[in-house]
Structure formats: C-alpha cells, structure tokens
Design an enzyme around this catalytic site. Sequence first.
Site, PDB file in Angstrom:
ATOM      1  N   PRO A  96       0.834  -1.202   0.000  1.00 43.79           N
ATOM      2  CA  PRO A  96       0.000   0.000   0.000  1.00 43.79           C
ATOM      3  C   PRO A  96       0.876   1.263   0.000  1.00 43.79           C
ATOM      4  O   PRO A  96       1.890   1.311   0.693  1.00 43.79           O
ATOM      5  CB  PRO A  96      -0.798  -0.101   1.302  1.00 43.79           C
ATOM      6  CG  PRO A  96      -0.710  -1.530   1.721  1.00 43.79           C
ATOM      7  CD  PRO A  96       0.561  -2.066   1.156  1.00 43.79           C
ATOM      8  N   ASP A 147      14.025   2.843   6.240  1.00 42.90           N
ATOM      9  CA  ASP A 147      13.298   2.115   5.182  1.00 42.90           C
ATOM     10  C   ASP A 147      14.258   1.437   4.204  1.00 42.90           C
ATOM     11  O   ASP A 147      14.166   0.231   3.956  1.00 42.90           O
ATOM     12  CB  ASP A 147      12.419   3.075   4.355  1.00 42.90           C
ATOM     13  CG  ASP A 147      11.134   3.437   5.048  1.00 42.90           C
ATOM     14  OD1 ASP A 147      11.129   3.418   6.296  1.00 42.90           O
ATOM     15  OD2 ASP A 147      10.149   3.739   4.352  1.00 42.90           O
TER      16      ASP A 147
HETATM   17  O1  PMV Z   1       5.764   6.234   8.795  1.00 45.81           O
HETATM   18  P1  PMV Z   1       7.127   5.700   8.545  1.00 45.81           P
HETATM   19  O2  PMV Z   1       7.192   4.209   8.515  1.00 45.81           O
HETATM   20  O3  PMV Z   1       7.826   6.355   7.399  1.00 45.81           O
HETATM   21  O4  PMV Z   1       7.983   6.001   9.850  1.00 45.81           O
HETATM   22  C1  PMV Z   1       8.338   7.268  10.317  1.00 45.81           C
HETATM   23  C2  PMV Z   1       9.282   7.070  11.439  1.00 45.81           C
HETATM   24  C3  PMV Z   1       9.714   8.329  12.169  1.00 45.81           C
HETATM   25  O5  PMV Z   1      10.589   7.908  13.211  1.00 45.81           O
HETATM   26  C4  PMV Z   1       8.535   9.039  12.803  1.00 45.81           C
HETATM   27  C5  PMV Z   1      10.445   9.291  11.239  1.00 45.81           C
HETATM   28  C6  PMV Z   1      11.775   8.790  10.692  1.00 45.81           C
HETATM   29  O6  PMV Z   1      12.277   9.418   9.713  1.00 45.81           O
HETATM   30  O7  PMV Z   1      12.370   7.841  11.230  1.00 45.81           O
END
Ligand code: PMV
Length: 308
Positions: A96, A147
């Site tokens: 998604p 990520d």
């Molecule tokens: O929503 P996601 O999975 O992109 O996670 C964001 C995670 C945070 O710690 C809030 C921001 C970051 O850049 O790590």
Amino acid sequence: MTTSSAPGKIILFGEHAVVYGRPALAVPVTKVHAEVEVSDSERKGIWIDAPDVDLHAELNTLASDHPIASVIHNFLFLARVSPFPNLQLEISSTIPVASGLGSGAAVTVALTRALAAHLSHSMRDEEVNAFTYEIEKIHHGTPSGIDNTVITYARPVYFVKGQPAETFRVGEPFTIVIADTGIAAPTRESVADVRKLWESDKKRWENVFAEIGDISFAARRVIEEGWVKMLGALMDENQTLLQQMTVSSPELDTLVEAARQAGALGAKLSGGGRGGNMIALVEPEHAETVSRSLKEAGAKHTIITQVV
Ligand code: PMV
C-alpha cells in the site's frame, strides 16, 4: 529478461525517538512486495509500465523528478550507461502506498537491482542501500534511512541514525497483524509536532526518548533470544510513551484496544502515527481473530505477517 523483488517494511519499536538518536527496530514485511522486470525492447527508448499507478510512458516524457524516472536516470548516470539502451520495464507492487510500509524504497531497491542485473553492472548491498537512501532524500527530505536499510537487506534491522545498520537474528519466528486506519497522516507533520514538544521541554522529552531507546534495546535482545511473549509488554509500554508524545489518535487507540481485547499479546502504532498503521503481536492461532476484530473496529485492511 531480469526480475527483482523487494519486501515492504514495518517499524516495530522506536519511531520518533530514532530522530533524536535513539535506536529503532524495523522488520521486512514479506507478505507484500514490489517487483520489477526488465527486458530488451524492439522499440526505441526506455518504456515503463506500472499499472498500479497508471503509468505507461517512455522515460523522456516524464519529469526528471518523477519518482520512477529519477531512479532510472540516476542509476544510468551512476552505472555510466551510455547511450541509453532500449528497454521495457514492468513495475508492480502489492505494498500500500504512503502508509508507512516503505513502498517507495521497495520500488527503488527492486528497480535498481533489476537494472543492475540486466545491464551487468555489479552492485553490492551497501551500494544499493546508499543509492536508495539518496533517492529517498529527493522525495522525503530528511528520512532517517531505516526504510532503505530494512528493504535492501530484507532482514530485521537495529537502526541508529548515522551509524552503520546492524541486522539481527530472530530466535523464534513471530506473527504480527498490521492494520491500516485508512487515515493519511504525513509523517513530516507528526515529526514537526514532536519537535515542538521537545523544544518546549527538552529535559522531559529527552527522558521519554531515552525510555523508548531502552525499550528498542531490550526488544532486540528479546527477539534474538526468542522470548516472544515478552515482546507484547514492550509494545504496550512503547505505545504509552507514543501517546504521551501526542502521535497516537482516537482511531489508533481504538484499534490498539480492539487488538488487545481480541487476544493480542501487545499492540502499538507503527511509523509516524496520527493515522497510518498499527501493529499487534499475536499467537499464530489468534491472528485471524485479531485481524477480524481490527476490521470490525474500523481498520481499512489488515496484513498478517511472520517475522523470521
Ligand atoms: O511512517 P514511517 O514508517 O515512514 O515512519 C516514520 C518514522 C519516524 O521515526 C517518525 C520518522 C523517521 O524518519 O524515522
């Protein structure tokens, strides 16, 4: 013809605190993936078919900052491919979009590896990771890098900003249910709001971030040792601290509560918060029941995935 695929990802512990130098844990979600197929084309140019985003075009007709075009342009530049070959690219994804599952990074990793293999340009994982991070920066400003790391290595990652990523072993596989609130909540905004809190009382919030860092640290050990049942309590503790940071929401709280009521061992939001996803740790035999309860409590869709 060459194909490559990359999984989605989910943050288990440490979101937001990771922005302040504390550790976070994230794992691949193999139930969903991005897939890219590259083949030589009779037609002149580089033709892209990505039916999920309704894209059917030749590379040069796309703006250079288009997410897919920018991967291809940067890759061909990096690999010093000249002149451009005639190619056909098929891109598909079951991840998604914009929901914290890393769909953008997964497409970049799969596309980069498929192009590299097809054009005989060898690329080590570290190079794929660094390249994907650069692409993430073009589209997301200042991503922490979690990520691209989880998705490149397709392994659980213990992540501290600015430090080399550490992958780690899962002692005993465990099952999580991911549920989507269906509410789009830009991570940028929740990160900015947490920063305002931190600026208003640095001592207090540094303490909270440190507590979260301790939870991530403990959770890594618990996962490595296979003490799965102890993970649930750590998730619940992390969720309480995320609520204090104002990044939960009534919808997320409802889903977290529904999961616990349905027998989950622990539950918390995952990612930026305010909307997006939550996760629940479940015994495999309760996964379907928890998933159903989450849908009844308003989840738009759920994914049951095993962390191995
Ligand atoms: O929503 P996601 O999975 O992109 O996670 C964001 C995670 C945070 O710690 C809030 C921001 C970051 O850049 O790590």
